[in-house]
Design an enzyme around this catalytic site. Structure first.
Site: not given
Lengths: 320, 320
Positions: B155, B187
């Protein structure tokens, strides 16, 4: 004493007068705001871009906006992209601040304006390459970046297309309109041939739109995966494009005739003189895919444009 | 018979009335067009961007425009760039159609809105990654591009920042807001730590702006020259950024207090857990140079912002 009908008439006249004055006021403000908006959109590409939406602001009287100057002429078929759009005297450009090279440059060539008007002398050798001081220094390419880089300062909008005024010619030498190109075999070879071809088309068909830009095309790497790879030159890290494209649109001279498009992609490398330009014809959607642009408003394209590729078209028949 | 003074009074009253009606008409059209413009600029980011110029359209009565909705709140300090700007329910994004990854995503975090309102349940596991159908297919990333690529769907605007409504959370799973990220060590490691830090800042300082995006940073090649090199995944050739940045701005709670900025750049690679986030602090101008963006209106920055780097600042003192 006034009689009743006189009173009624008086009241009716007053109301009618008041209403007329009110409507005149509405119209006055409408016309005034419209005039100011018209001036604004002839200067600012982003205002011009949203102007169809701004028409709806004026609900009581019809409004229609069009930039009647060079901007309106050049951007008649829409913006390929909206990143840092800049308007110069004879071309419009979108600047790629990340790569220090334009995303695209849009030109409009007119057969009657390829040569300077009588009595006006426009000389290429009076123009000098110069950094574009309107670009913030953090994103600006300079002469030093190109010096001893081994690359030519290649024009995107060709200098010879802009000969109506000395200023037009000079502005094509702004480094915003320049990209690092291989000299021998490209800038002075196939790329030059393509520029000459565009001017021949203009003489033949009258009105031609040209969008020129760089590509950073993916290639397959040693490990079998795909990647993008390109060189940078100078302290400001100006990108060396792997390819250059030109998308060409001929406006039809017939009142209801469809415009005709074709597109070329040339590798930024020495190209054999034996090769015909037709070897570099390319599907426009493929250029769009790699450049991230939409030419001449992609949505309506199938309705308004003739087929562009592949083509044993009128254009090729004329130029073979 | 009317006397002269009565006649004069009558004429004066009529003229006055006509003038008032005229002015009322001017004002009516002014107010009506202004209302429509206000509605338009709350929907369209490009209209919003040019709205300071549109104020001048209304010359007779003062006009002031501001988007009072999420768009106006998010873009209060200006657009980092104008390429394909898209407005979602809780963030604004500029899409890089060439790389199939965003240029930047802008979020505004409010301490009072980090948790969903009472009685509303917002669940991350109800959200699904999905292709953004508002992006033309030629430029769209799809789920298939990420599948078995070896990269996480990372994201840019963090899902956990958008929990006021289920829609807000769902929209962060649009692939426009996603980029290929190394999973283990990035991440789910340093990047996650950075996201948590942003939320901690929000709880502490109340109002925080975050701009997140990818970088394709140059590196020195074998031959000593500089170049850009990055991988592409999937049939749609989604770019794998070499780095990611976050530019963070804390709004001061004091009425005349200056906002405070800081910025981080993390390589898209496994990062040792030993390393503190402070090791990745970066000069904002350097990010701007590589990303081709201007954060929070670069021109006025020195006037309106506190110094951002290097810094034994309040922020660090609080979070060390």
């Amino acid at each position: 004493m006034l009689r009743p009908w006189q009173l009624l008439l008086g009241v009716a006249l007053s109301l009618g007068g008041a209403l007329s004055c009110f409507i005149a006021g509405v119209y006055f403000q409408h016309a005034h705001a419209q005039l100011l908006l018209q001036q604004l959109l002839e200067q600012d590409p982003y205002v011009y871009h949203v102007s169809p939406k701004l028409q709806d602001l004026f609900a009581f009287f019809p409004a229609h906006f069009e930039a009647h100057n060079r901007l309106g002429q050049l951007m008649k078929y829409g913006f390929p992209g909206l990143d840092d759009v800049r308007v110069y005297s004879d071309y419009v450009l979108s600047y790629d601040r990340r790569n220090r090279v334009a995303h695209w440059v849009c030109e409009h060539l007119d057969a009657s304006k390829l040569e300077p008007p009588r009595g006006v002398a426009v000389r290429r050798n009076q123009a000098r390459y110069h950094a574009d001081m309107s670009v913030p220094s953090n994103f600006r390419a300079t002469l030093a970046d190109y010096r001893s880089s081994g690359f030519d300062r290649g024009h995107l909008a060709a200098a010879a297309n802009h000969r109506a005024q000395q200023l037009h010619c000079n502005e094509t030498f702004l480094l915003s309109n320049i990209a690092p190109q291989i000299g021998a075999g490209f800038n002075s070879g196939a790329w030059r041939k393509l520029e000459l071809y565009v001017r021949e088309l203009t003489e033949h068909f009258g009105s031609v739109y040209v969008i020129t830009g760089p590509l950073y095309k993916p290639s397959r790497r040693h490990n079998g995966k795909w990647g993008v790879e390109y060189e940078l030159i100078g302290a400001n890290m100006v990108a060396v494009p792997t390819h250059f494209f030109k998308v060409i649109m001929l406006e039809s001279r017939l009142p209801q005739g469809k415009p005709y498009m074709e597109a070329y992609v040339l590798p930024n490398a020495p190209i054999s003189e034996q090769l015909s330009l037709r070897a570099f014809l390319c599907d426009i959607r493929e250029i769009e895919h790699h450049a991230g642009l939409q030419f001449f408003d992609g949505l309506r394209r199938s309705q308004i444009f003739g087929s562009n590729f592949p083509s044993a078209s009128q254009v090729f028949r004329d130029f073979d």
